[in-house]
Design a protein around this motif. Structure first.
Motif, PDB file in Angstrom:
ATOM      1  N   PRO A  67       0.314  -0.888  -0.108  1.00 39.03           N
ATOM      2  CA  PRO A  67       0.015   0.075   0.273  1.00 39.03           C
ATOM      3  C   PRO A  67       0.930   1.628   0.112  1.00 39.03           C
ATOM      4  O   PRO A  67       0.072   2.095  -0.766  1.00 39.03           O
ATOM      5  CB  PRO A  67      -0.862   0.006   1.129  1.00 39.03           C
ATOM      6  N   GLU A  68       2.076   0.784   0.675  1.00 38.57           N
ATOM      7  CA  GLU A  68       2.522   2.294   0.920  1.00 38.57           C
ATOM      8  C   GLU A  68       3.594   2.652  -0.566  1.00 38.57           C
ATOM      9  O   GLU A  68       3.506   4.017  -1.130  1.00 38.57           O
ATOM     10  CB  GLU A  68       3.950   2.137   1.514  1.00 38.57           C
ATOM     11  N   SER A  69       3.909   1.769  -1.333  1.00 41.27           N
ATOM     12  CA  SER A  69       4.359   1.420  -2.557  1.00 41.27           C
ATOM     13  C   SER A  69       2.679   2.352  -3.882  1.00 41.27           C
ATOM     14  O   SER A  69       3.182   2.961  -4.594  1.00 41.27           O
ATOM     15  CB  SER A  69       4.882   0.561  -2.887  1.00 41.27           C
ATOM     16  N   ILE A  70       2.031   2.038  -3.527  1.00 40.69           N
ATOM     17  CA  ILE A  70       0.517   2.413  -4.613  1.00 40.69           C
ATOM     18  C   ILE A  70       0.711   3.799  -3.645  1.00 40.69           C
ATOM     19  O   ILE A  70       0.627   4.504  -4.235  1.00 40.69           O
ATOM     20  CB  ILE A  70      -0.526   2.118  -3.860  1.00 40.69           C
ATOM     21  N   ALA A  71       0.801   4.240  -2.679  1.00 41.89           N
ATOM     22  CA  ALA A  71       0.196   5.701  -2.718  1.00 41.89           C
ATOM     23  C   ALA A  71       1.512   6.566  -2.562  1.00 41.89           C
ATOM     24  O   ALA A  71       0.523   8.077  -2.997  1.00 41.89           O
ATOM     25  CB  ALA A  71       0.195   5.721  -0.438  1.00 41.89           C
ATOM     26  N   ALA A  72       2.542   6.292  -2.276  1.00 38.89           N
ATOM     27  CA  ALA A  72       3.739   7.608  -2.832  1.00 38.89           C
ATOM     28  C   ALA A  72       3.782   6.774  -4.587  1.00 38.89           C
ATOM     29  O   ALA A  72       3.836   8.586  -5.205  1.00 38.89           O
ATOM     30  CB  ALA A  72       5.074   6.294  -2.998  1.00 38.89           C
ATOM     31  N   CYS A  73       3.339   6.321  -4.996  1.00 34.76           N
ATOM     32  CA  CYS A  73       3.296   6.325  -6.740  1.00 34.76           C
ATOM     33  C   CYS A  73       2.131   7.666  -7.369  1.00 34.76           C
ATOM     34  O   CYS A  73       2.590   8.054  -8.513  1.00 34.76           O
ATOM     35  CB  CYS A  73       3.241   5.663  -7.631  1.00 34.76           C
ATOM     36  N   GLY A 117      -4.053  -6.543  -4.929  1.00 37.52           N
ATOM     37  CA  GLY A 117      -3.694  -5.895  -5.177  1.00 37.52           C
ATOM     38  C   GLY A 117      -4.528  -4.739  -6.600  1.00 37.52           C
ATOM     39  O   GLY A 117      -4.568  -3.892  -5.928  1.00 37.52           O
ATOM     40  N   VAL A 118      -5.429  -5.227  -7.243  1.00 41.31           N
ATOM     41  CA  VAL A 118      -6.019  -5.099  -7.698  1.00 41.31           C
ATOM     42  C   VAL A 118      -7.225  -4.040  -6.675  1.00 41.31           C
ATOM     43  O   VAL A 118      -7.182  -3.124  -7.161  1.00 41.31           O
ATOM     44  CB  VAL A 118      -8.007  -5.900  -8.623  1.00 41.31           C
ATOM     45  N   VAL A 119      -7.448  -4.745  -5.783  1.00 46.43           N
ATOM     46  CA  VAL A 119      -7.989  -4.209  -5.023  1.00 46.43           C
ATOM     47  C   VAL A 119      -8.034  -2.381  -4.253  1.00 46.43           C
ATOM     48  O   VAL A 119      -8.596  -1.810  -4.381  1.00 46.43           O
ATOM     49  CB  VAL A 119      -8.823  -4.941  -3.494  1.00 46.43           C
ATOM     50  N   ALA A 120      -6.470  -2.948  -4.070  1.00 48.69           N
ATOM     51  CA  ALA A 120      -6.168  -1.148  -3.113  1.00 48.69           C
ATOM     52  C   ALA A 120      -5.367  -0.631  -4.343  1.00 48.69           C
ATOM     53  O   ALA A 120      -5.705   0.470  -3.709  1.00 48.69           O
ATOM     54  CB  ALA A 120      -4.099  -2.409  -2.398  1.00 48.69           C
TER      55      ALA A 120
END
Length: 281
Positions: A67-73, A117-120
């Motif tokens: 989740p941190e990687s998703i948010a940072a991107c 991963g899709v949901v997040a």
């Protein structure tokens, strides 16, 4: 910042994701091509240069199970472009085996990448897509409609993705976000090669399932020998990205349409969508 429409695509280091990234850029979109391992970016960047779209392609790291990687991107995308118009959920991983021989950890890992991963990623992107009146396009599989032998974890995850997206679509539509799933059949890409299957070891460990597994592996090798190219499978993704009102469900080939027709009479999902939209009006 750019006034061009911006799309974020996951899993672009090879196969359908790479082809979709190039296709989106060729269609005029600023394309945020993401991958877990940035060491694999060279092939994508070379393809972007060869297609004269390198100026529209940005490669960023995104790990869909982090989740941190998703948010940072996403924070970077919004800071640099001010908006996000579309998300293409493409990242995924195969898992071959039957439940008696597979560990629960292996099963959970397949669910983490292919479903959670899709949901997040979708959850994190939705506020931006809502602001842009954008769309979510998710690459599922014919294995999200028809369960397939020795793909219990993978198909379970893809079935879950289809149910998630079919349920989300009418709700997202009330805030101006279109939702589409794209169902490829066999695609000639590194997806299968990346399995790194040790077939003799699998067969040796399969016990009473060995004859069935051997037959399945032979059939799978044959089907991928006559598969679509990644570019062919990615073309409907670009159609869904650029079209006015894409349908909820799209198959990438006539073979895929015929295959899912065994369980889906409603090929484009319109009947289900017409019904569930009435639940939120």
């Amino acid at each position: 910042m750019t006034s061009e429409k911006t799309v974020l695509i996951t899993g672009t280091s090879s196969g359908i994701g790479l082809a979709a990234a190039i296709g989106a850029a060729r269609a005029g979109w600023t394309t945020i091509a993401t991958m877990r391992d940035m060491g694999k970016a060279e092939v994508l960047l070379k393809a972007a240069t060869e297609n004269d779209v390198a100026h529209r392609v940005q490669v960023k790291r995104l790990d869909v199970v982090d989740p941190e990687s998703i948010a940072a991107c996403l924070d970077e995308v919004i800071a640099e472009h001010s908006h996000l118009d579309a998300l293409v959920n493409n990242a995924g991983a195969a898992q071959v085996g039957t439940i008696e021989q597979s560990s629960l950890d292996e099963f959970r890992a397949a669910m983490e990448v292919n479903f959670f991963g899709v949901v997040a990623t979708t959850r994190a992107a939705l506020p931006h897509l809502r602001a842009a009146q954008g769309r979510v396009i998710t690459v599922t599989s014919v294995g999200g409609v028809v369960g397939q032998p020795f793909n219990e974890a993978y198909c379970a995850a893809k079935f879950a993705v289809e149910g998630f997206m079919e349920s989300l679509a009418p709700v997202a539509a009330t805030v101006g976000v279109d939702v589409t799933v794209v169902e490829p059949g066999a695609v000639a890409s590194e997806f299968v090669a990346n399995l790194s299957l040790d077939v003799p070891a699998l067969l040796a460990a399969a016990g009473p399932y060995a004859p069935a597994l051997q037959a399945y592996i032979a059939r799978t090798r044959d089907s991928f020998g006559n598969a679509q190219t990644p570019a062919e499978a990615a073309a409907p993704i670009i159609d869904a990205l650029t079209g006015d009102r894409p349908p909820f469900r799209i198959q990438t080939s006539q073979w895929a349409r015929d295959f899912v027709a065994t369980t889906l009479a409603d090929l484009d999902g319109s009947a289900v969508q017409d019904l569930t939209r009435t639940w939120v009006r």
